[in-house]
Design an enzyme around this catalytic site. Structure first.
Site, PDB file in Angstrom:
ATOM      1  N   SER A 154       5.937   9.041   2.110  1.00 47.69           N
ATOM      2  CA  SER A 154       4.003   9.569   2.704  1.00 47.69           C
ATOM      3  C   SER A 154       3.898  10.351   2.988  1.00 47.69           C
ATOM      4  CB  SER A 154       3.523   8.493   3.047  1.00 47.69           C
ATOM      5  OG  SER A 154       1.898   8.702   2.791  1.00 47.69           O
ATOM      6  N   ASP A 283       0.272   2.500  -7.182  1.00 47.22           N
ATOM      7  CA  ASP A 283       0.540   3.262  -5.605  1.00 47.22           C
ATOM      8  C   ASP A 283      -0.882   3.544  -4.430  1.00 47.22           C
ATOM      9  OD1 ASP A 283      -0.129   4.190  -3.059  1.00 47.22           O
ATOM     10  OD2 ASP A 283       1.643   5.396  -3.442  1.00 47.22           O
ATOM     11  N   HIS A 311       2.741   1.222  -2.491  1.00 43.28           N
ATOM     12  CA  HIS A 311       2.894   2.175  -1.036  1.00 43.28           C
ATOM     13  C   HIS A 311       4.067   1.766  -0.261  1.00 43.28           C
ATOM     14  CE1 HIS A 311       1.892   6.344   0.671  1.00 43.28           C
ATOM     15  NE2 HIS A 311       1.976   6.076   1.506  1.00 43.28           N
TER      16      HIS A 311
END
Length: 349
Positions: A154, A283, A311
């Site tokens: 991320s 996501d 995610h």
């Protein structure tokens, strides 16, 4: 190594290809993929130790070490996501996976993360590569004989891609993986402010606000920020935080300037390190439109795109025996780089 064809695919650099990841029937929903590993999956056992690394400006970051470094096949350098730590499900379990395969692991907590407040007013953000680059050079001096690869998740994925683009001649990191990258920070800030995704934003905002308010007790921000504590408590979105906190603290003109200069999607054509990007179209932190085009990639970057995965999820198996596919993919991707370097070392000796 597993002989599973889903994880031993050849990486096609310079292309965007369909991932071999397929979601099981019970985890085809983006939120199930995102939340199941965090809320329901039992954490892997991980024995680790911590070390404080002093930085050139007098601040520090906390490192987490795992595995037998003396006998490790190589060193995996890890970077967590926004407000993450070694206790984040993806970080803990990926580290345990690497240790089980004979590698050493070091995770860098970004400034102020991991449960300890840092010493300066500055913090970290999606484009802040200085601390990670300092760490990599320090690791090269400390373990010059160890093959080093890196993986970011991320925010940490965005940071890692940006770092590699800034250092195209670097030789420290032999290969890299970026998981669930927010390629376009402005669009991601919009996407996570809509629908169910606002739940994720609220959770992360609560942590961001608490951390800055805690720091304001012991550090003087009066000349740096134009907002009061009561105003900060009213922030609801990432854009609020980035406009009034991230940008002024780190030299940006505002949120838009920060997003433009820090979004890794702008820099993928400058990466010279073999890099795999693992990304899911569903996501919930971002819209699938942010995925860069194949024309924007260098010949050293491959994006493997799956329909599902959420995610930092990529869950397979059953609810009672879940499997995190991205661990298997990481093992398969990194193994040839480790094997090549170890073969060279044996030949030289």
């Amino acid at each position: 190594m597993s002989s599973d064809p889903q994880t031993n695919q050849n990486t096609r650099f310079g292309e965007i290809v369909a991932s071999d990841f397929t979601a099981p029937w019970w985890a085809r929903n983006r939120h199930v993929q995102t939340l199941f590993p965090r809320l329901f999956q039992k954490r892997a056992t991980l024995d680790y130790r911590t070390e404080k690394l002093s930085l050139p400006d007098g601040d520090f970051v906390n490192l987490v070490w795992a595995g037998d470094l003396d006998n490790a096949l190589g060193l995996m350098v890890m970077f967590h996501g926004l407000e993450g730590s070694i206790e984040s499900h993806y970080a803990n379990d990926m580290a345990a996976n690497f240790v089980a395969h004979g590698y050493g692991v070091v995770l860098m907590h970004f400034r102020g993360c991991g449960g300890e407040q840092n010493l300066t007013t500055r913090a970290y953000h999606s484009g802040e590569t200085g601390d990670a680059w300092f760490l990599l050079n320090w690791l090269e001096q400390k373990y010059p004989e160890k093959t080093k690869v890196a993986i970011g998740f991320s925010l940490g994925a965005n940071m890692l891609l940006k770092l590699l683009s800034e250092q195209p001649k670097q030789k420290i990191v032999k290969a890299a993986i970026a998981v669930s990258t927010p390629f376009d920070l402005a669009e991601c800030a919009k996407s996570i402010s809509r629908g169910f995704a606002k739940i994720y934003q609220a959770h992360l905002m609560k942590s961001l606000i608490a951390n800055i308010l805690n720091k304001m007790v012991s550090l003087d921000y009066s000349k740096l920020l134009q907002v009061s504590e009561s105003q900060i408590k009213q922030f609801k979105t990432f854009r609020d935080f980035d406009e009034h906190i991230t940008a002024p603290l780190h030299g940006f003109l505002g949120a838009d300037d920060y997003y433009q200069k820090s979004s890794s999607g702008h820099f993928l054509n400058q990466i010279a390190t073999p890099t795999l990007v693992i990304h899911a179209k569903d996501d919930p932190f971002m819209h699938q439109s942010i995925v860069p085009s194949a024309e924007s990639l260098s010949d050293n970057v491959c994006i493997e795109l799956s329909e599902n995965g959420g995610h930092v999820g990529f869950v397979q198996g059953t609810p009672w025996r879940p499997i995190i596919w991205m661990q298997q993919r990481a093992n398969a991707f990194f193994q040839p780089f480790m094997a090549e370097t170890n073969t060279q070392t044996i030949s030289e000796n």
